[in-house]
Design an enzyme around this catalytic site. Structure first.
Site, PDB file in Angstrom:
ATOM      1  N   GLU A  71       0.579  -1.157   0.094  1.00 27.64           N
ATOM      2  CA  GLU A  71       0.173  -0.124   0.036  1.00 27.64           C
ATOM      3  C   GLU A  71       0.781   1.356  -0.062  1.00 27.64           C
ATOM      4  O   GLU A  71       0.310   2.213  -0.631  1.00 27.64           O
ATOM      5  CB  GLU A  71      -0.993   0.038   1.348  1.00 27.64           C
ATOM      6  CG  GLU A  71      -1.586   1.326   1.315  1.00 27.64           C
ATOM      7  CD  GLU A  71      -2.943   1.443   2.399  1.00 27.64           C
ATOM      8  OE1 GLU A  71      -2.839   0.507   2.996  1.00 27.64           O
ATOM      9  OE2 GLU A  71      -3.564   2.434   2.212  1.00 27.64           O
ATOM     10  N   ASP A  90      -0.686  -5.318   3.179  1.00 22.79           N
ATOM     11  CA  ASP A  90      -0.861  -3.891   3.619  1.00 22.79           C
ATOM     12  C   ASP A  90      -0.222  -4.029   5.060  1.00 22.79           C
ATOM     13  O   ASP A  90      -0.614  -4.825   5.859  1.00 22.79           O
ATOM     14  CB  ASP A  90      -2.417  -3.897   4.134  1.00 22.79           C
ATOM     15  CG  ASP A  90      -2.945  -2.541   4.216  1.00 22.79           C
ATOM     16  OD1 ASP A  90      -1.946  -1.782   4.715  1.00 22.79           O
ATOM     17  OD2 ASP A  90      -4.211  -2.181   4.336  1.00 22.79           O
ATOM     18  N   ILE A  92      -0.495  -1.879   7.801  1.00 21.62           N
ATOM     19  CA  ILE A  92      -1.641  -1.819   8.858  1.00 21.62           C
ATOM     20  C   ILE A  92      -2.826  -1.727   7.967  1.00 21.62           C
ATOM     21  O   ILE A  92      -2.940  -0.696   7.459  1.00 21.62           O
ATOM     22  CB  ILE A  92      -1.227  -0.529   9.671  1.00 21.62           C
ATOM     23  CG1 ILE A  92       0.061  -0.574  10.219  1.00 21.62           C
ATOM     24  CG2 ILE A  92      -2.259  -0.592  10.839  1.00 21.62           C
ATOM     25  CD1 ILE A  92       0.427   0.546  11.287  1.00 21.62           C
ATOM     26  N   ASP A  93      -3.620  -2.752   8.293  1.00 23.50           N
ATOM     27  CA  ASP A  93      -4.866  -2.631   7.729  1.00 23.50           C
ATOM     28  C   ASP A  93      -5.902  -2.377   8.698  1.00 23.50           C
ATOM     29  O   ASP A  93      -6.032  -2.907   9.701  1.00 23.50           O
ATOM     30  CB  ASP A  93      -5.360  -3.811   7.029  1.00 23.50           C
ATOM     31  CG  ASP A  93      -6.940  -3.692   6.171  1.00 23.50           C
ATOM     32  OD1 ASP A  93      -6.951  -2.577   5.803  1.00 23.50           O
ATOM     33  OD2 ASP A  93      -7.693  -4.490   6.227  1.00 23.50           O
ATOM     34  N   THR A  95      -5.853   1.558  10.096  1.00 22.74           N
ATOM     35  CA  THR A  95      -4.991   2.444  10.353  1.00 22.74           C
ATOM     36  C   THR A  95      -5.917   3.476  11.150  1.00 22.74           C
ATOM     37  O   THR A  95      -5.323   4.118  12.172  1.00 22.74           O
ATOM     38  CB  THR A  95      -4.393   3.252   9.163  1.00 22.74           C
ATOM     39  OG1 THR A  95      -3.547   2.277   8.315  1.00 22.74           O
ATOM     40  CG2 THR A  95      -3.390   4.548   9.661  1.00 22.74           C
ATOM     41  N   ASP A 249      -5.920  -4.656   0.477  1.00 22.47           N
ATOM     42  CA  ASP A 249      -6.647  -4.889   1.647  1.00 22.47           C
ATOM     43  C   ASP A 249      -7.539  -6.415   1.578  1.00 22.47           C
ATOM     44  O   ASP A 249      -8.000  -6.755   2.516  1.00 22.47           O
ATOM     45  CB  ASP A 249      -7.793  -3.851   1.384  1.00 22.47           C
ATOM     46  CG  ASP A 249      -7.340  -2.426   1.556  1.00 22.47           C
ATOM     47  OD1 ASP A 249      -6.844  -2.232   2.751  1.00 22.47           O
ATOM     48  OD2 ASP A 249      -7.575  -1.613   0.914  1.00 22.47           O
TER      49      ASP A 249
HETATM   50  C1  IPD Z   1      -8.851   0.376   4.785  1.00 26.31           C
HETATM   51  C2  IPD Z   1      -9.506  -0.376   5.749  1.00 26.31           C
HETATM   52  C3  IPD Z   1     -11.159  -0.118   5.877  1.00 26.31           C
HETATM   53  C4  IPD Z   1     -11.584   0.183   4.341  1.00 26.31           C
HETATM   54  C5  IPD Z   1     -10.712   1.050   3.764  1.00 26.31           C
HETATM   55  C6  IPD Z   1      -9.222   0.650   3.645  1.00 26.31           C
HETATM   56  P1  IPD Z   1      -6.442   0.919   5.668  1.00 26.31           P
HETATM   57  O1  IPD Z   1      -7.618   0.203   5.139  1.00 26.31           O
HETATM   58  O2  IPD Z   1      -9.626  -1.879   5.296  1.00 26.31           O
HETATM   59  O3  IPD Z   1     -11.928  -0.977   6.368  1.00 26.31           O
HETATM   60  O4  IPD Z   1     -12.890   0.482   4.428  1.00 26.31           O
HETATM   61  O5  IPD Z   1     -11.302   0.902   2.045  1.00 26.31           O
HETATM   62  O6  IPD Z   1      -8.722   1.604   2.919  1.00 26.31           O
HETATM   63  O7  IPD Z   1      -6.385   2.431   5.008  1.00 26.31           O
HETATM   64  O8  IPD Z   1      -6.662   1.035   7.463  1.00 26.31           O
HETATM   65  O9  IPD Z   1      -5.146   0.285   5.254  1.00 26.31           O
HETATM   66 CA    CA Z   2      -3.085   0.183   5.603  1.00 27.61          CA
END
Ligand code: IPD
Ligand code: CA
Length: 311
Positions: A71, A90, A92-93, A95, A249
């Site tokens: 990412e 990713d 940190i998913d 964030t 993701d």
């Molecule tokens: C997000 C999370 C979130 C989703 C967003 C993503 P991030 O990833 O997965 O649940 O709704 O579309 O972008 O920004 O925390 O890596």
């Molecule tokens: Ca992320």
């Protein structure tokens, strides 16, 4: 092309996931420097970037011939997921959860071959909760996962889905949206046609039958696409619908879900086999019956709305 040993890749990703978990737990979200990308709710921290650097360094050292998509190093319009063996990561998913101290964030480590998710490792260090899957070999959840092998307290590996939601019986059939717990996310686009499709669909899912809705049991947002997919793999939610997230993701969670008998259709009506980078997804849990019917019922709720995200 180098030979692909999925078990060995899984083992490498596991070790990286635990190292990432230590880095994430070691960071104080109140102190880390934070920036934004698309808008004020599309957040990135220095921890996201540091964790991705660690992951990419380790993966490029161990597997120099495999492609890497992460990412934090993605370049819009340039980075592509090709058919080549590719790590899709990713750091940190979740964030937003991370910076708020809401304990639902994970490192999401996927590996795809021919654009098919083939290994998935999703690790939430705040709950020491690990989900793993290898194509053709099933998927698992483990609590207290990082404790040393053999140490007292390390949770057993449980195969997914968690049969009968933990009762030991077989996973129940799906009987339609009116009996479903559905995960959704607002995402970071908060205006325009995509946002309108989401808001309208949320309303229709929640509304009573008398008001013309599906009256789902309820809606949930875990704040992490990977953890939503893992909850679906476990059978804790029946479906997960989202538009706007990216391959990193979903890659790892997709593999884990598929190995638990679930599948991912398009989040837009009509397409049963969406591409990994299509950015619109509808995931359904494993069940002995009712999966395709649930997807068709969901698509009818969306109606003629379509979400369309740039790549
Ligand atoms: C997000 C999370 C979130 C989703 C967003 C993503 P991030 O990833 O997965 O649940 O709704 O579309 O972008 O920004 O925390 O890596
Ligand atoms: Ca992320």
């Amino acid at each position: 092309m180098a030979e692909v040993n999925l078990q060995e890749i899984h083992d490498t990703l596991l070790s990286i996931a635990f190292e990432a978990g230590r880095m994430i737990l070691g960071a104080n979200p109140n102190d880390v420097s934070t920036g934004t990308k698309l808008n004020s709710v599309d957040i990135v921290t220095e921890t996201d970037q540091a964790v991705e650097r660690m992951i990419s360094t380790r993966l490029k050292t161990t597997y120099p011939t495999f492609a890497f998509v992460g990412e934090e190093t993605y370049v819009a319009g340039e980075t592509r997921v090709t058919d080549a063996p590719t790590f899709i990561v990713d750091p940190i998913d979740g964030t937003t959860n991370f910076i708020h101290g809401f304990p639902n964030a994970c490192v999401s480590l996927g590996f795809a071959v021919g654009r098919v998710p083939s290994v998935g490792v999703v690790y939430n260090p705040f709950q020491d909760l690990l989900f793993t899957g290898i194509r053709g070999h099933g998927s698992f959840v483990q609590r207290n996962a990082s404790l040393a092998e053999g140490a007292a307290g390390r949770g057993p590996k449980q195969r997914l889905p968690l049969a009968g939601r933990g009762s030991g019986a077989a996973a129940p059939p799906l009987t339609g949206l009116g009996a479903a717990l559905v995960a959704v996310e607002w995402g970071s686009s908060r205006d325009g046609p995509n946002f309108e499709v989401k808001a309208r669909t949320f309303e229709r899912l929640a509304a009573s039958r008398e008001a013309g809705g599906s009256m789902v049991h309820s809606l949930r947002s875990l704040g992490s696409a990977a953890l939503n997919l893992c909850a679906c793999a476990a059978g804790q939610v029946d479906a997960y619908w989202e538009g706007g997230c990216y391959a990193w993701d979903v890659c790892a969670g997709w593999c884990i879900l598929a190995e638990a008998g679930g599948f991912v259709a398009s989040g837009n009506p009509g397409e049963w086999e969406p591409a990994i980078d299509s950015r619109v997804y509808l995931a359904v849990r494993g069940a002995p019956s009712g999966q395709r019917e649930l997807v068709e019922e969901f698509w009818a709720v969306i109606g003629d709305g379509r979400m369309d995200y740039q790549h």
